[in-house]
Design a protein around this motif. Structure first.
Motif, PDB file in Angstrom:
ATOM      1  N   GLY A 222     -25.592  -2.934 -74.538  1.00  0.00           N
ATOM      2  CA  GLY A 222     -24.287  -2.924 -74.622  1.00  0.00           C
ATOM      3  C   GLY A 222     -23.470  -1.628 -74.368  1.00  0.00           C
ATOM      4  O   GLY A 222     -23.879  -0.729 -73.804  1.00  0.00           O
ATOM      5  N   VAL A 223     -22.233  -1.719 -74.519  1.00  0.00           N
ATOM      6  CA  VAL A 223     -21.364  -0.546 -74.415  1.00  0.00           C
ATOM      7  C   VAL A 223     -20.936  -0.316 -75.871  1.00  0.00           C
ATOM      8  O   VAL A 223     -20.406  -1.177 -76.554  1.00  0.00           O
ATOM      9  CB  VAL A 223     -20.045  -0.879 -73.544  1.00  0.00           C
ATOM     10  CG1 VAL A 223     -19.363   0.450 -73.741  1.00  0.00           C
ATOM     11  CG2 VAL A 223     -20.500  -1.133 -72.135  1.00  0.00           C
ATOM     12  N   TYR A 224     -21.257   0.792 -76.437  1.00  0.00           N
ATOM     13  CA  TYR A 224     -20.996   1.146 -77.819  1.00  0.00           C
ATOM     14  C   TYR A 224     -20.331   2.392 -78.060  1.00  0.00           C
ATOM     15  O   TYR A 224     -20.326   3.262 -77.268  1.00  0.00           O
ATOM     16  CB  TYR A 224     -22.391   1.312 -78.614  1.00  0.00           C
ATOM     17  CG  TYR A 224     -23.173   0.167 -78.565  1.00  0.00           C
ATOM     18  CD1 TYR A 224     -22.922  -1.157 -79.472  1.00  0.00           C
ATOM     19  CD2 TYR A 224     -24.479  -0.090 -77.848  1.00  0.00           C
ATOM     20  CE1 TYR A 224     -23.722  -2.199 -79.388  1.00  0.00           C
ATOM     21  CE2 TYR A 224     -25.112  -1.528 -77.798  1.00  0.00           C
ATOM     22  CZ  TYR A 224     -24.755  -2.443 -78.531  1.00  0.00           C
ATOM     23  OH  TYR A 224     -25.528  -3.676 -78.703  1.00  0.00           O
ATOM     24  N   ARG A 225     -19.510   2.673 -79.061  1.00  0.00           N
ATOM     25  CA  ARG A 225     -18.903   3.991 -79.439  1.00  0.00           C
ATOM     26  C   ARG A 225     -19.950   4.593 -80.202  1.00  0.00           C
ATOM     27  O   ARG A 225     -20.846   4.017 -80.976  1.00  0.00           O
ATOM     28  CB  ARG A 225     -17.660   3.764 -80.368  1.00  0.00           C
ATOM     29  CG  ARG A 225     -16.531   3.335 -79.611  1.00  0.00           C
ATOM     30  CD  ARG A 225     -15.260   3.009 -80.262  1.00  0.00           C
ATOM     31  NE  ARG A 225     -14.167   2.577 -79.751  1.00  0.00           N
ATOM     32  CZ  ARG A 225     -13.442   3.274 -78.832  1.00  0.00           C
ATOM     33  NH1 ARG A 225     -13.580   4.437 -78.455  1.00  0.00           N
ATOM     34  NH2 ARG A 225     -12.464   2.385 -78.016  1.00  0.00           N
ATOM     35  N   CYS A 226     -20.144   5.802 -80.263  1.00  0.00           N
ATOM     36  CA  CYS A 226     -20.860   6.623 -81.011  1.00  0.00           C
ATOM     37  C   CYS A 226     -20.199   8.003 -81.348  1.00  0.00           C
ATOM     38  O   CYS A 226     -19.372   8.272 -80.618  1.00  0.00           O
ATOM     39  CB  CYS A 226     -22.349   6.939 -80.484  1.00  0.00           C
ATOM     40  SG  CYS A 226     -22.189   7.824 -79.200  1.00  0.00           S
ATOM     41  N   ASP A 227     -20.725   8.737 -82.377  1.00  0.00           N
ATOM     42  CA  ASP A 227     -20.114   9.879 -82.939  1.00  0.00           C
ATOM     43  C   ASP A 227     -20.221  10.904 -81.852  1.00  0.00           C
ATOM     44  O   ASP A 227     -19.292  11.556 -81.577  1.00  0.00           O
ATOM     45  CB  ASP A 227     -20.612  10.283 -84.190  1.00  0.00           C
ATOM     46  CG  ASP A 227     -20.313   9.351 -85.352  1.00  0.00           C
ATOM     47  OD1 ASP A 227     -19.137   8.751 -85.225  1.00  0.00           O
ATOM     48  OD2 ASP A 227     -21.130   9.288 -86.405  1.00  0.00           O
ATOM     49  N   SER A 228     -21.417  11.006 -81.333  1.00  0.00           N
ATOM     50  CA  SER A 228     -21.524  12.135 -80.307  1.00  0.00           C
ATOM     51  C   SER A 228     -22.899  11.967 -79.785  1.00  0.00           C
ATOM     52  O   SER A 228     -23.738  11.338 -80.122  1.00  0.00           O
ATOM     53  CB  SER A 228     -21.774  13.633 -80.989  1.00  0.00           C
ATOM     54  OG  SER A 228     -22.876  13.553 -81.995  1.00  0.00           O
ATOM     55  N   VAL A 229     -23.051  12.602 -78.500  1.00  0.00           N
ATOM     56  CA  VAL A 229     -24.406  12.608 -77.861  1.00  0.00           C
ATOM     57  C   VAL A 229     -24.813  14.082 -77.534  1.00  0.00           C
ATOM     58  O   VAL A 229     -23.914  15.007 -77.621  1.00  0.00           O
ATOM     59  CB  VAL A 229     -24.100  11.962 -76.270  1.00  0.00           C
ATOM     60  CG1 VAL A 229     -23.857  10.530 -76.648  1.00  0.00           C
ATOM     61  CG2 VAL A 229     -23.200  12.545 -75.459  1.00  0.00           C
ATOM     62  N   GLY A 230     -26.004  14.251 -77.651  1.00  0.00           N
ATOM     63  CA  GLY A 230     -26.484  15.618 -77.272  1.00  0.00           C
ATOM     64  C   GLY A 230     -27.865  15.698 -76.544  1.00  0.00           C
ATOM     65  O   GLY A 230     -28.289  14.572 -76.130  1.00  0.00           O
ATOM     66  N   PRO A 231     -28.472  16.864 -76.249  1.00  0.00           N
ATOM     67  CA  PRO A 231     -29.678  16.694 -75.526  1.00  0.00           C
ATOM     68  C   PRO A 231     -30.677  16.002 -76.159  1.00  0.00           C
ATOM     69  O   PRO A 231     -31.722  15.566 -75.289  1.00  0.00           O
ATOM     70  CB  PRO A 231     -29.977  18.372 -75.205  1.00  0.00           C
ATOM     71  CG  PRO A 231     -29.049  18.944 -76.192  1.00  0.00           C
ATOM     72  CD  PRO A 231     -27.763  18.069 -76.677  1.00  0.00           C
ATOM     73  N   ASP A 232     -30.823  15.940 -77.414  1.00  0.00           N
ATOM     74  CA  ASP A 232     -31.898  15.106 -78.147  1.00  0.00           C
ATOM     75  C   ASP A 232     -31.862  13.717 -77.866  1.00  0.00           C
ATOM     76  O   ASP A 232     -33.134  13.057 -77.661  1.00  0.00           O
ATOM     77  CB  ASP A 232     -31.699  15.446 -79.570  1.00  0.00           C
ATOM     78  CG  ASP A 232     -30.556  14.823 -80.168  1.00  0.00           C
ATOM     79  OD1 ASP A 232     -29.325  15.060 -79.695  1.00  0.00           O
ATOM     80  OD2 ASP A 232     -30.497  14.102 -81.231  1.00  0.00           O
TER      81      ASP A 232
END
Length: 146
Positions: free
Chosen positions: A29-39
């Motif tokens: 799906g298309v979801y909102r999330c707090d943040s994305v990072g290299p992990d």
């Protein structure tokens, strides 16, 4: 902010999070999330998923959004920097090679969404259509808007 636009209601990434996406217990799906990072990219790689991040920091319009998509997704040279070309690119991910799934992430989504709500709404529609396309194939696509 430009003109008022009805922005789509998007769910947060459900319980199960990234591991659930990779294992198939969380639907694509298309979801909102707090943040994305290299992990996140490392987790995708460990699950044999191909991932990419589109950095939307300071992006305020469609033209720069398309430029960042071209760079972040490493789109092929034929990418035409318009909505139809983005849709075509997201339904032909052959240049990413064999994979168990695709994970597209954005960084800076809230700022872009506020700066150009019309372009953000169109982008969500394109992402949603691409997720639907891949949902019935062997390698699903999910999009995280962070």
């Amino acid at each position: 902010m430009t003109s008022p636009v009805d922005l789509p209601e998007l769910p947060e990434l459900p319980d199960g999070g990234l591991p659930g996406l990779f294992e198939g217990t969380v639907p694509p799906g298309v979801y909102r999330c707090d943040s994305v990072g290299p992990d996140v990219l490392m987790q995708a790689d460990a699950a044999n998923w191909t991932g990419a991040v589109i950095d939307l920091s300071d992006v305020t319009d469609k033209a720069e959004f398309m430029n960042r998509c071209a760079t972040g997704l490493e789109l092929p040279g034929w990418f035409g920097h318009n909505w139809d070309a983005l849709a075509d690119s997201l339904t032909d991910l052959s240049w990413w090679g064999e994979t168990d799934g695709y994970l597209l992430m954005t960084a800076g989504w809230p700022g872009f969404e506020q700066a150009d709500p019309k372009a953000a709404a169109t982008a969500v529609n394109v992402f949603t259509a691409a997720v639907g396309y891949w949902a019935v194939r062997d390698a699903p696509l999910s999009v995280l808007l962070g």
